[in-house]
Design an enzyme around this catalytic site. Sequence first.
Site, PDB file in Angstrom:
ATOM      1  N   ALA A   1       5.393   4.955   3.930  1.00 20.21           N
ATOM      2  CA  ALA A   1       6.796   4.564   4.116  1.00 20.21           C
ATOM      3  C   ALA A   1       6.934   3.100   4.540  1.00 20.21           C
ATOM      4  O   ALA A   1       7.906   2.434   4.202  1.00 20.21           O
ATOM      5  CB  ALA A   1       7.427   5.470   5.165  1.00 20.21           C
ATOM      6  N   ILE A   2       5.935   2.580   5.296  1.00 21.24           N
ATOM      7  CA  ILE A   2       6.079   1.228   5.862  1.00 21.24           C
ATOM      8  C   ILE A   2       6.118   0.146   4.776  1.00 21.24           C
ATOM      9  O   ILE A   2       7.047  -0.672   4.752  1.00 21.24           O
ATOM     10  CB  ILE A   2       4.977   0.966   6.913  1.00 21.24           C
ATOM     11  CG1 ILE A   2       5.238   1.847   8.148  1.00 21.24           C
ATOM     12  CG2 ILE A   2       4.896  -0.509   7.288  1.00 21.24           C
ATOM     13  CD1 ILE A   2       4.140   1.834   9.188  1.00 21.24           C
TER      14      ILE A   2
ATOM     15  N   GLY B   1       0.804  -1.218   0.000  1.00 22.10           N
ATOM     16  CA  GLY B   1       0.000   0.000   0.000  1.00 22.10           C
ATOM     17  C   GLY B   1       0.834   1.263   0.000  1.00 22.10           C
ATOM     18  O   GLY B   1       2.039   1.242  -0.269  1.00 22.10           O
ATOM     19  N   ILE B   2       0.156   2.354   0.341  1.00 25.46           N
ATOM     20  CA  ILE B   2       0.774   3.678   0.297  1.00 25.46           C
ATOM     21  C   ILE B   2       1.469   3.981   1.615  1.00 25.46           C
ATOM     22  O   ILE B   2       0.953   3.653   2.671  1.00 25.46           O
ATOM     23  CB  ILE B   2      -0.329   4.724   0.019  1.00 25.46           C
ATOM     24  CG1 ILE B   2      -0.828   4.547  -1.412  1.00 25.46           C
ATOM     25  CG2 ILE B   2       0.116   6.138   0.294  1.00 25.46           C
ATOM     26  CD1 ILE B   2      -1.927   5.474  -1.821  1.00 25.46           C
TER      27      ILE B   2
ATOM     28  N   GLU C   1      -2.133  -2.644  -6.042  1.00 29.86           N
ATOM     29  CA  GLU C   1      -2.756  -1.422  -6.565  1.00 29.86           C
ATOM     30  C   GLU C   1      -1.629  -0.482  -7.015  1.00 29.86           C
ATOM     31  O   GLU C   1      -1.525  -0.123  -8.163  1.00 29.86           O
ATOM     32  CB  GLU C   1      -3.606  -0.791  -5.469  1.00 29.86           C
ATOM     33  CG  GLU C   1      -4.357   0.431  -5.919  1.00 29.86           C
ATOM     34  CD  GLU C   1      -5.196   0.984  -4.783  1.00 29.86           C
ATOM     35  OE1 GLU C   1      -5.891   0.197  -4.112  1.00 29.86           O
ATOM     36  OE2 GLU C   1      -5.145   2.204  -4.561  1.00 29.86           O
TER      37      GLU C   1
HETATM   38  N1  COA Z   1      -2.558  10.501  15.701  1.00 27.23           N
HETATM   39  C1  COA Z   1      -2.014  11.692  15.336  1.00 27.23           C
HETATM   40  N2  COA Z   1      -1.156  11.820  14.311  1.00 27.23           N
HETATM   41  C2  COA Z   1      -0.820  10.700  13.640  1.00 27.23           C
HETATM   42  C3  COA Z   1      -1.347   9.441  13.964  1.00 27.23           C
HETATM   43  C4  COA Z   1      -2.252   9.374  15.055  1.00 27.23           C
HETATM   44  N3  COA Z   1      -2.774   8.202  15.429  1.00 27.23           N
HETATM   45  N4  COA Z   1      -0.849   8.519  13.107  1.00 27.23           N
HETATM   46  C5  COA Z   1      -0.041   9.186  12.253  1.00 27.23           C
HETATM   47  N5  COA Z   1      -0.017  10.496  12.586  1.00 27.23           N
HETATM   48  C6  COA Z   1       0.742  11.562  11.917  1.00 27.23           C
HETATM   49  C7  COA Z   1       2.180  11.128  11.691  1.00 27.23           C
HETATM   50  O1  COA Z   1       2.967  11.408  12.851  1.00 27.23           O
HETATM   51  C8  COA Z   1       2.572  11.984  10.501  1.00 27.23           C
HETATM   52  O2  COA Z   1       2.806  13.298  10.939  1.00 27.23           O
HETATM   53  P1  COA Z   1       4.025  14.155  10.333  1.00 27.23           P
HETATM   54  O3  COA Z   1       3.672  14.297   8.876  1.00 27.23           O
HETATM   55  O4  COA Z   1       3.950  15.410  11.111  1.00 27.23           O
HETATM   56  O5  COA Z   1       5.237  13.313  10.578  1.00 27.23           O
HETATM   57  C9  COA Z   1       1.272  12.020   9.678  1.00 27.23           C
HETATM   58  O6  COA Z   1       0.210  11.733  10.600  1.00 27.23           O
HETATM   59  C10 COA Z   1       1.263  11.019   8.549  1.00 27.23           C
HETATM   60  O7  COA Z   1       1.477   9.728   9.103  1.00 27.23           O
HETATM   61  P2  COA Z   1       2.367   8.649   8.348  1.00 27.23           P
HETATM   62  O8  COA Z   1       2.232   7.380   9.112  1.00 27.23           O
HETATM   63  O9  COA Z   1       3.751   9.153   8.056  1.00 27.23           O
HETATM   64  O10 COA Z   1       1.605   8.583   6.970  1.00 27.23           O
HETATM   65  P3  COA Z   1       1.902   7.748   5.678  1.00 27.23           P
HETATM   66  O11 COA Z   1       2.259   8.677   4.606  1.00 27.23           O
HETATM   67  O12 COA Z   1       2.810   6.596   5.919  1.00 27.23           O
HETATM   68  O13 COA Z   1       0.439   7.200   5.345  1.00 27.23           O
HETATM   69  C11 COA Z   1      -1.740   6.372   5.894  1.00 27.23           C
HETATM   70  C12 COA Z   1      -0.253   6.381   6.274  1.00 27.23           C
HETATM   71  C13 COA Z   1      -2.409   5.364   6.808  1.00 27.23           C
HETATM   72  C14 COA Z   1      -2.341   7.739   6.071  1.00 27.23           C
HETATM   73  C15 COA Z   1      -1.834   5.912   4.393  1.00 27.23           C
HETATM   74  O14 COA Z   1      -1.240   4.661   4.248  1.00 27.23           O
HETATM   75  C16 COA Z   1      -3.277   5.830   3.920  1.00 27.23           C
HETATM   76  O15 COA Z   1      -3.856   6.809   3.561  1.00 27.23           O
HETATM   77  N6  COA Z   1      -3.863   4.599   3.902  1.00 27.23           N
HETATM   78  C17 COA Z   1      -5.239   4.387   3.440  1.00 27.23           C
HETATM   79  C18 COA Z   1      -5.307   3.987   1.994  1.00 27.23           C
HETATM   80  C19 COA Z   1      -4.556   2.745   1.686  1.00 27.23           C
HETATM   81  O16 COA Z   1      -4.050   2.037   2.549  1.00 27.23           O
HETATM   82  N7  COA Z   1      -4.440   2.409   0.436  1.00 27.23           N
HETATM   83  C20 COA Z   1      -3.754   1.178   0.103  1.00 27.23           C
HETATM   84  C21 COA Z   1      -3.957   0.722  -1.244  1.00 27.23           C
HETATM   85  S1  COA Z   1      -2.762   1.535  -2.321  1.00 27.23           S
END
Ligand code: COA
Length: 432
Positions: free
Chosen positions: A217-218, A214-215, A237
Site C-alpha cells: 500500500a505504501i 515496490g509491492i 519491477e
Molecule cells: N510485526 C507483526 N506484524 C506485522 C509487522 C511486524 N513488524 N509488520 C507488518 N505486520 C502485519 C501488518 O499489520 C499486516 O497485518 P494485517 O494484514 O492483519 O493488517 C500484515 O503484517 C501485512 O503488512 P502490510 O504492511 O500491510 O503488508 P504489505 O502488503 O504492504 O506488504 C511487505 C509489505 C514488506 C510484506 C511487502 O512489501 C513485501 O513482501 N516486500 C518484499 C518484496 C519487495 O519489496 N519487492 C519489491 C519489488 S516489486
Amino acid sequence: MDWKEQYKEKIVSFEEAANKVQSGDHVMFSQAHGEARTLLKALIARTDLKDVVLMAHLHWGHSLYARPDMDRNFIMYSNFLSGPVREEYAKGKVEFLPLYFFDTAAYYETIHRPDVALLTLSEPDEEGYCSFGLSAEYSVALANGAKKIIAHINPSYPFTYGEKIHLDRLDWIVYQDEEVFEAPTVAVQPKEEDVAIGKLIAGEVVDGATLQMGIGAIPDAMLTYLKEKKHLGIHTEMLSDGAMELMKLGVVDNSRKKIDVGKSVANFIAGSKELFAFSDRNPDLLVRGVGYTNDPYVIAQNDNVVSINACIQVDLWGQVVSDYMNDMPYSGVGGQVDFVRGAKLSKGGKSIIATRATAKKGQISTIVSRFPHGTPVTVNRYDVHYICTEYGIVNLHGLTVRERIKALIGIAAPQFREQLEREAYEYGMLRG
Ligand code: COA
C-alpha cells in the site's frame, strides 16, 4: 498468415497439454497475471503423476496447487509466498527458495532449466511473435531455458512491447479466450500512516527522477503525491494503477532518462482492467524480462533513481527485514535488493525503505533494537540507504552506529523511543 492453420499440429486442449507433463518433471509457470490458471488446473487434476515440482514466484491465482489434498503428487517451490501458499508452507507442503529476483534470469535460463514452462501469451502479431503481455518477469528466461514450452494464447491478454517469443519456439499451444482477472492489490486501501509516509517520500523525489515502486500500500500511496512533479521516469519491477495515472497525466514522460528515453519500463504489470487496456499496444511502455529490469547496473544507468519499497522491521543497526514474520517467510525478497543496490549506484539516486512505525494496532514497534533470534535479514546494514516511517525519513548512509541509532529512534513511534534507547545500551550497541 492464418497462424492457427499454420501451427495446427501444435494446438491442443488444456487436458492434452497437461498430459505432456511426466512424473518427476520440474514445471515452472509465470507469475501474477501471467499465471496460466486453466492449464494448471488441468495439470493438477491428474492423479497419475508423482513428484512433479511446480515452481513459481508471486502467486495470485486460485493456488489450487497448494490445496491440502495435493499431498506429494506435486511439490511446490516458491520464492515469494502469498496468501494460500503461505498457509501450505506453514504445514510443510511448500519449499521456499531464496533467490534475488534478478538472479532468477540466469538461474532458469542456464543453471536450473525447467523441463516444462507454462506461459500465458498474447495473440501473435503478423510475423508470428507473441508478447509476454502483463508479465515478462522470469518468463523470458523460461522462453530461453525451458526444455519444453506449453503456452496458453489468450486473445484477451494484452499485447505489450519489449519482449517477444515466436510461435516456432512453442511446443504446444492452447488457444482460448479467457478473462484476465484483476490483481488482489486493486482493493487495498492505504491507511492514514501510508498517506503520511507517501507525502514524506514524495518530498525526496526531484523533477526528472526515475522511479521504482515496490509491492504494498505504501508505494501506491506515494504516487498520489507526485502529481505536481515534472519529467518523471519509470524503471520498475511492478507497474500499478498509480503509475498509470502519472503516465496519463504527463507527469511521467521519461524525457530525462539516460536509457529507454521516452519509455516507461516494467517487469510485470499488476492492477485493474483499466490498466490492462492502457498497457495493450502502448508504445510508451516496455515490459522487459527480469535479467534487464532488475540488473542493478542497468537500473543505475539512469540518474536520480528513487526506489521505494516496504518492509516489516528495521533494527537499530539499520538492517531491514522485508519478507519474514512470526518465525516464517512471509513473502520474499522479490526485487527489493536489486533496486536498493541499483538506486544507490545511480547518480543522485536514493533507495527508500518504508514501514508503518507500529503493527498489531499500535501494540508493537516495527523499529526494534534487535530482531527475534534467527530472523533472516533482507537488506543488510551496508546496503541500506533511506528509512521512512510516518514520523520522518532518515538517510543512514555514512552515519556511525551511534548516529544511526539516534536517527532511527527519532522516526520510531514516540511511545517506544525510550525503550529502544534503553535496549540499545543494554545490548551494547550504544556504549559510554
Ligand atoms: N510485526 C507483526 N506484524 C506485522 C509487522 C511486524 N513488524 N509488520 C507488518 N505486520 C502485519 C501488518 O499489520 C499486516 O497485518 P494485517 O494484514 O492483519 O493488517 C500484515 O503484517 C501485512 O503488512 P502490510 O504492511 O500491510 O503488508 P504489505 O502488503 O504492504 O506488504 C511487505 C509489505 C514488506 C510484506 C511487502 O512489501 C513485501 O513482501 N516486500 C518484499 C518484496 C519487495 O519489496 N519487492 C519489491 C519489488 S516489486
